[in-house]
Design an enzyme around this catalytic site. Structure first.
Site, PDB file in Angstrom:
ATOM      1  N   CYS A   2      68.993  61.557  13.143  1.00 40.90           N
ATOM      2  CA  CYS A   2      69.406  62.368  11.691  1.00 40.90           C
ATOM      3  C   CYS A   2      71.220  62.678  11.274  1.00 40.90           C
ATOM      4  O   CYS A   2      71.652  62.852  11.843  1.00 40.90           O
ATOM      5  CB  CYS A   2      69.089  63.964  11.883  1.00 40.90           C
ATOM      6  SG  CYS A   2      70.039  65.050  10.324  1.00 40.90           S
ATOM      7  N   GLU A  59      66.451  59.217   5.757  1.00 44.55           N
ATOM      8  CA  GLU A  59      66.029  58.319   6.940  1.00 44.55           C
ATOM      9  C   GLU A  59      66.002  56.799   6.281  1.00 44.55           C
ATOM     10  O   GLU A  59      65.029  57.068   4.654  1.00 44.55           O
ATOM     11  CB  GLU A  59      64.754  58.457   7.210  1.00 44.55           C
ATOM     12  CG  GLU A  59      65.264  59.362   8.718  1.00 44.55           C
ATOM     13  CD  GLU A  59      66.320  58.808  10.229  1.00 44.55           C
ATOM     14  OE1 GLU A  59      66.751  58.119   9.574  1.00 44.55           O
ATOM     15  OE2 GLU A  59      66.495  59.079  10.148  1.00 44.55           O
TER      16      GLU A  59
END
Length: 240
Positions: A2, A110
């Site tokens: 992340c 992402e």
């Protein structure tokens, strides 16, 4: 992993959601963050070591170990692997001291590599509620000034099959029923698991989010239908 996420829920709403008493300490006064990035100061829920109560505090993203000579390496310690966090010297002190925290996130990003470019996706809970990332926090004292710097890292776990086309890792997302056990419980290892892929929504968005200099609500806006369909096809699985 992340490396970028979203914090939009107002501090007062987060305090109510996570059981933070706003009379104990002033709540942070911060704007919405559509492109939260490493080394930035962001909202974190933690058990305050002085009061023993939950506080909503501002900590810098990128953990600086207490034994570090200087804080320069914190920007690379934005994630900690859940499988090894208890053994790694960098994170072991915070883990053993149960300096666990929750990083509230309305979504995270992402990317899917496509030839020479990267297509970003914003990932959120399907029900629209904020997510609770499992994290660790640490305090580092500047030997020159005596001032404390408090930082955090986000724990990661293997990605679910649905998210794997984007990255092999994902944040540890706690269920609502696990929050108390994570913040105040004795044992946290059993809580570090993958969040069900079906409970998450994947939405292709503009490449504007690729730059940390960009901010604003346009970053989470879905692509036009034709572009979105082409981006979703890259995953080989429906995004929603």
């Amino acid at each position: 992993m992340c490396g970028r996420f979203v914090q939009l829920t107002p501090p007062a709403a987060l305090a109510a959601l996570f059981g933070v008493d706003p009379t104990l300490a002033p709540l942070p006064n911060v704007p919405p963050r559509y492109n939260a990035a490493p080394t930035q100061t962001l909202m974190v829920v933690r058990r305050n070591p002085e009061t023993g109560r939950r506080h909503l505090d501002l900590l810098r993203w990128g953990l600086v170990p207490s034994f570090a000579k200087d804080p320069s390496g914190g920007g690379s310690l934005i994630n900690a692997r859940s499988e090894t966090v208890a053994e790694k010297p960098t994170f072991r002190g915070a883990w053993r001291a149960r300096r666990r925290c929750i990083v509230p996130a309305d979504a995270f990003y992402e990317w899917k590599a496509v030839d020479k470019r990267r297509q970003p996706f914003v990932i959120s809970r399907a029900d629209g509620s904020p997510m609770s990332f499992a994290g660790l926090w640490e305090g580092w004292k500047d030997p020159g000034t005596g001032q404390w710097l408090r930082t955090f890292t986000i724990l990661t776990c293997p990605a679910t099959e649905r998210l794997r086309p984007l990255h092999e890792r994902m944040p540890v997302i706690l269920h609502d029923s696990e929050i108390s056990a994570w913040l105040e419980g004795e044992e946290g290892a059993a809580l570090m698991h993958s969040y069900p892929g079906g409970a998450l929504r994947l939405t292709p968005v503009s490449a504007s989010v690729n730059s940390v200099r960009n901010e604003g609500p346009g970053l989470v806006e879905p692509l036009p239908p034709q572009e979105a369909a082409a981006a979703v096809a890259l995953l080989g699985t429906p995004a929603v």
